[in-house]
Design a protein around this motif. Structure first.
Motif, PDB file in Angstrom:
ATOM      1  N   ALA A 120      -9.838  -4.969   7.411  1.00 28.50           N
ATOM      2  CA  ALA A 120      -8.708  -5.834   7.765  1.00 28.50           C
ATOM      3  C   ALA A 120      -8.144  -5.489   9.131  1.00 28.50           C
ATOM      4  O   ALA A 120      -6.990  -5.826   9.422  1.00 28.50           O
ATOM      5  CB  ALA A 120      -7.617  -5.722   6.704  1.00 28.50           C
ATOM      6  N   TYR A 169      -5.492 -12.794   4.610  1.00 26.39           N
ATOM      7  CA  TYR A 169      -5.736 -11.600   3.793  1.00 26.39           C
ATOM      8  C   TYR A 169      -5.460 -11.885   2.319  1.00 26.39           C
ATOM      9  O   TYR A 169      -6.188 -11.418   1.437  1.00 26.39           O
ATOM     10  CB  TYR A 169      -4.861 -10.442   4.271  1.00 26.39           C
ATOM     11  CG  TYR A 169      -5.019  -9.209   3.409  1.00 26.39           C
ATOM     12  CD1 TYR A 169      -6.098  -8.347   3.604  1.00 26.39           C
ATOM     13  CD2 TYR A 169      -4.113  -8.929   2.384  1.00 26.39           C
ATOM     14  CE1 TYR A 169      -6.261  -7.227   2.800  1.00 26.39           C
ATOM     15  CE2 TYR A 169      -4.272  -7.819   1.581  1.00 26.39           C
ATOM     16  CZ  TYR A 169      -5.348  -6.966   1.792  1.00 26.39           C
ATOM     17  OH  TYR A 169      -5.513  -5.867   0.977  1.00 26.39           O
ATOM     18  N   THR A 222      -8.855  -1.076   1.605  1.00 31.87           N
ATOM     19  CA  THR A 222      -8.563  -1.860   2.801  1.00 31.87           C
ATOM     20  C   THR A 222      -8.471  -0.935   3.992  1.00 31.87           C
ATOM     21  O   THR A 222      -7.602  -0.054   4.035  1.00 31.87           O
ATOM     22  CB  THR A 222      -7.248  -2.646   2.655  1.00 31.87           C
ATOM     23  OG1 THR A 222      -7.314  -3.468   1.483  1.00 31.87           O
ATOM     24  CG2 THR A 222      -7.017  -3.532   3.864  1.00 31.87           C
ATOM     25  N   VAL A 250      -0.714  -8.646   8.512  1.00 36.45           N
ATOM     26  CA  VAL A 250      -1.730  -8.208   7.560  1.00 36.45           C
ATOM     27  C   VAL A 250      -1.289  -6.923   6.868  1.00 36.45           C
ATOM     28  O   VAL A 250      -1.515  -6.732   5.669  1.00 36.45           O
ATOM     29  CB  VAL A 250      -3.081  -8.026   8.260  1.00 36.45           C
ATOM     30  CG1 VAL A 250      -4.114  -7.475   7.294  1.00 36.45           C
ATOM     31  CG2 VAL A 250      -3.556  -9.346   8.837  1.00 36.45           C
ATOM     32  N   THR A 264      -0.851  -6.221   2.901  1.00 35.62           N
ATOM     33  CA  THR A 264      -1.613  -5.118   2.307  1.00 35.62           C
ATOM     34  C   THR A 264      -0.719  -4.192   1.503  1.00 35.62           C
ATOM     35  O   THR A 264      -1.049  -3.807   0.365  1.00 35.62           O
ATOM     36  CB  THR A 264      -2.333  -4.326   3.409  1.00 35.62           C
ATOM     37  OG1 THR A 264      -3.191  -5.204   4.140  1.00 35.62           O
ATOM     38  CG2 THR A 264      -3.162  -3.205   2.816  1.00 35.62           C
TER      39      THR A 264
END
Length: 451
Positions: free
Chosen positions: A241, A307, A323, A333, A337
């Motif tokens: 990511a 994402y 990730t 992002v 996450t």
């Protein structure tokens, strides 16, 4: 002929009350000229006393007689002998007219056993220390039917020892002498057991992050994913990511050119794991890796919404999702996450500034409402970075142990330092042991049940 006074009447007055002289003089007898009737005048305050027989005692209704108990004094300190009872049991008959609680008998035999309240099953999650034949009060999952529970341990079913002198002795004695596994093998199996912890209720997300680039986030993500995939039977995936062109996909042999961008674009057409597996690369440990965008012009287009699309798809097919985050900790992002994270791995280098930036990452997480993740975090101390030989690693480790759950040192390994494809089986034993220890600690920090 003149009337004489009534003798019987005089007698009754003598036994009761005497008439006053004034009332007696006023009483006059007169004879009517036209009739023979006799008229007598009675004083107004005359009193008459009559003796009546005693009234009969009222009889109680049958329902009240049934519950009547004789008043017998009871000594609470006296215990009756079973052969010479001093009390009498009284039959209790409930009446439909009774509104209060029904009386109970005085005899101990008439007492009713009160069932205990239902409690929690102490063995609902494990068969350890359970007596043979004892069953769980709650439904057991299929994972409880393990070989060590169902198979009787004897000469035929006991597995042979692994490696070394124990294995040799087992072979030359035609399987009659079984000393069991060596201490080294037992330690390895114990670590496998820790990594193979079973989960219920959905996918677990574990981001690997830090605020500084070049400290080994991608390396740690690769090692952690390989150690998990090698020991576990379920599926493990690592997502790159990093919005700044990540290199996670270069650590395994590429089997596809697809990236996270392709997953977002084809999300509607992905109906099963076969469709999704065509977009990832798989290494020898069965670790799946989803690459990041390779076009620098498109890398910034991967945002929070993208994402979430990828994470929702991976949650359908994988048990654990790693990730590999970029250095932009304030990027959208990163926010997506952390919102899904069940645990985090913080990567720190061996230099002063790398350790300080890793510690500041923990501070940023605490300041933004992720204090629980910090307390449950694992710090991977990468000893392959420059300056490792110039600092006191014990002091760095001591600092992080005061803030997180555990610290694991990742030793230098030439295969990792090359920055190319990683062969898990060719790693140095100490490197592989460190990766497995990291995997066990991460798994132990993940919730077993997802409510």
């Amino acid at each position: 002929m003149a009337d004489k006074p009534d003798q019987g009447r005089t007698g009754e007055l003598a036994d009761g009350e005497l008439a006053s002289s004034e009332s007696t003089s006023d009483a006059v007898a007169s004879r009517s000229s036209s009739t023979d009737d006799l008229t007598i005048s009675v004083p107004e305050n005359l009193s008459i006393v009559v003796d009546l027989p005693p009234a009969p005692a009222p009889e109680a209704p049958e329902d009240e007689v049934a519950v009547a108990i004789d008043e017998v004094p009871v000594n609470p300190g006296f215990v009756a002998s079973p052969t010479e009872p001093t009390t009498t049991s009284v039959a209790i008959v409930a009446s439909r007219l009774a509104t209060g609680p029904t009386p109970t008998a005085a005899h101990d035999d008439d007492q009713r056993d009160i069932p205990p309240l239902p409690g929690t099953d102490a063995f609902s999650q494990s068969r350890r220390d359970r007596l043979r034949g004892e069953h769980s009060q709650q439904p057991e999952p299929a994972a409880m039917l393990t070989a060590d529970r169902l198979l009787e341990v004897n000469r035929k079913t006991r597995p042979g020892p692994e490696g070394g002198w124990h294995r040799f002795l087992y072979a030359i004695t035609f399987h009659t002498v079984n000393l069991g596994d060596s201490a080294k093998v037992r330690a390895r199996k114990e670590l496998d057991h820790r990594i193979q912890k079973q989960f219920e209720g959905g996918t677990r997300f574990v981001p690997v992050l830090t605020r500084k680039g070049g400290v080994g986030k991608t390396t740690v993500t690769t090692l952690l994913g390989m150690a998990l995939a090698d020991a576990r039977e379920d599926r493990i995936v690592a997502i790159d990511a990093n919005p700044d062109r990540g290199t996670l996909s270069e650590r395994v042999t590429k089997q596809t050119r697809a990236t996270v961008r392709d997953v977002v674009q084809k999300a509607a057409s992905i109906g099963g794991f076969t469709d999704f597996s065509a977009l990832v690369s798989r290494d020898e440990t069965r670790l799946d890796i989803l690459a990041s965008d390779t076009d620098p012009l498109l890398s910034e287009a991967f945002d929070e919404n993208d994402y979430n699309v990828v994470a929702d798809l991976t949650a359908r097919f994988y048990s654990i999702v790693l990730t590999d985050c970029g250095t932009g900790i304030v990027h959208s992002v990163m926010r997506a996450t952390l919102q899904r994270a069940d645990s985090v791995v913080i990567v720190s280098g061996g230099s002063v500034d790398e350790a300080r930036l890793a510690s500041e990452t923990l501070t940023w997480l605490e300041a933004n409402g992720y204090g629980d993740l910090v307390r449950n975090a694992i710090v991977a101390l990468n000893m392959a970075t420059q300056g490792t030989n110039l600092v006191k690693l014990d002091e760095i480790e001591s600092h992080f142990r005061s803030r997180v759950r555990e610290v694991v040192r990742i030793p230098y390994d030439p295969q990792l330092a090359a920055g190319s494809v990683v062969s898990y089986k060719d790693l140095k034993p100490l490197t592989k042991q460190s990766a497995r220890t990291l995997a066990a600690l991460v798994v132990e920090g993940l919730p077993t049940n997802r409510g």
